[in-house]
Design an enzyme around this catalytic site. Structure first.
Site, PDB file in Angstrom:
ATOM      1  N   TYR A  54       0.851  -1.205   0.000  1.00 25.22           N
ATOM      2  CA  TYR A  54       0.000   0.000   0.000  1.00 25.22           C
ATOM      3  C   TYR A  54       0.879   1.244   0.000  1.00 25.22           C
ATOM      4  O   TYR A  54       1.710   1.412   0.877  1.00 25.22           O
ATOM      5  CB  TYR A  54      -0.898   0.038   1.231  1.00 25.22           C
ATOM      6  CG  TYR A  54      -1.891  -1.081   1.391  1.00 25.22           C
ATOM      7  CD1 TYR A  54      -2.252  -1.893   0.325  1.00 25.22           C
ATOM      8  CD2 TYR A  54      -2.478  -1.331   2.632  1.00 25.22           C
ATOM      9  CE1 TYR A  54      -3.163  -2.922   0.495  1.00 25.22           C
ATOM     10  CE2 TYR A  54      -3.400  -2.349   2.811  1.00 25.22           C
ATOM     11  CZ  TYR A  54      -3.728  -3.150   1.737  1.00 25.22           C
ATOM     12  OH  TYR A  54      -4.634  -4.164   1.921  1.00 25.22           O
ATOM     13  N   SER A  55       0.777   2.193  -0.929  1.00 22.24           N
ATOM     14  CA  SER A  55      -0.096   2.125  -2.086  1.00 22.24           C
ATOM     15  C   SER A  55       0.740   2.318  -3.353  1.00 22.24           C
ATOM     16  O   SER A  55       0.811   3.397  -3.927  1.00 22.24           O
ATOM     17  CB  SER A  55      -1.166   3.197  -1.993  1.00 22.24           C
ATOM     18  OG  SER A  55      -0.534   4.444  -1.670  1.00 22.24           O
TER      19      SER A  55
END
Length: 314
Positions: A54-55
């Protein structure tokens, strides 16, 4: 007082809704992420979920942004002992897959970004069919033995590979998966309920569903014929154009109006009432999105409401 749910494999109790960290460093700035984390824990929340990837999908990001923000928050608040941190391995651009060397290197990077000496719950984010389950479990077991990981879990795995992993752990006395993170919500039911739930119940796995609000569709903020100004637009669109989606939204709206609560609270409460579910995941990009998530922790649906939702979503 919010009823914490026992997660015996970790020896801790967890808040009934886990705070998803996928938005931190993506659609939520570091400052806004800190505000959401502060408000969640101030309300009694103690279970934060993230992943090393992420991300990475966001322009300008490389992966690890969410872990880094959470690590900075933990360090600034000095509250590491008060929260349960879950993260994942296999999808970071520099650590793809589940080869043993990849798992070891990715775990070190996650620990560094999170600014902690241990990960409470470490998931295989996406299974890697090129690696035998025996090698994966052995690599995860080494992390547990070293004290770098408290417990291990799986997400995005087939029933066959999950069963094989559990059998190997039992046979060899290795660390075993204690939790499962499946894609499960009112709009996505069949695979989990028919294929994974029987395994979770049989092996007493804690279950923490992701996309609990169907990418925001179940919050009720997206409606047919209205423009969707969201990074989640592709996921939401596939539900909006279906008769089933209309039925589910209408049922949620009716119950939410009758009970004077939020649509998202209803959707999460339905999950919490399902067999095997320990705590669904839900993310909040802003403080305004947090109250419906927190409200679900103390909200009980009536039997007829549960039936109506289940029938609408079938």
């Amino acid at each position: 007082m919010t009823r914490l749910r026992t997660y015996s494999s970790l020896g801790v109790n967890v808040f009934p809704v886990s705070l998803g960290g996928n938005v931190f460093g993506w659609s939520a700035s570091p400052a806004e992420s800190f505000r959401v984390l502060d408000a969640y824990t101030a309300a009694g929340g103690n279970f934060i979920d993230t992943a090393d990837s992420y991300s990475a999908w966001a322009p300008g990001n490389e992966g690890g942004e969410s872990e880094r923000i959470i690590g900075d928050w933990l360090a600034s608040r000095r509250n590491r002992a008060d929260v349960v941190i879950a993260t994942k391995v296999s999808a970071h651009p520099q650590h793809r897959g589940l080869a043993p060397a990849t798992i070891a290197a990715a775990a070190e990077d996650s620990l560094r970004r999170l600014r902690t000496d241990h990960i409470d719950l470490y998931y295989t984010h996406f299974d890697d069919l090129s690696v035998p389950v025996e090698d994966i479990i052995a690599a995860l077991d080494r992390l547990v033995t070293q004290g770098k990981v408290r417990a291990i879990a799986a997400s995005n795995i087939t029933p066959e590979r999950l069963e094989a992993s559990l059998a190997f752990s039992a046979r060899e006395g290795c660390a075993r998966y204690v939790a499962l993170q499946p894609h499960y919500n009112l709009m996505e039911r069949e695979f989990y309920e028919t294929s994974l739930r029987p395994i979770a119940l049989r092996h007493d796995l804690a279950v923490f569903p992701y996309f609990s609000l169907a990418a925001g569709f179940l919050t009720g903020k997206y409606r047919p014929g209205e423009p969707i100004d969201s990074v989640r637009e592709p996921r939401v669109t596939k539900y909006l154009g279906t008769e089933r989606g209309h039925r589910v939204l209408a049922t949620i709206d009716q119950i939410a109006a009758t009970r004077a609560t939020y649509p998202a609270t209803i959707a999460l409460a339905w999950l919490l009432a399902q067999p095997s579910i320990t705590a669904p995941l839900a993310s909040a990009r802003t403080l305004a999105q947090l109250p419906p998530i927190l409200a679900a922790a103390d909200f009980d649906l009536k039997d007829d409401e549960l039936t109506a939702l289940s029938e609408a979503s079938t």
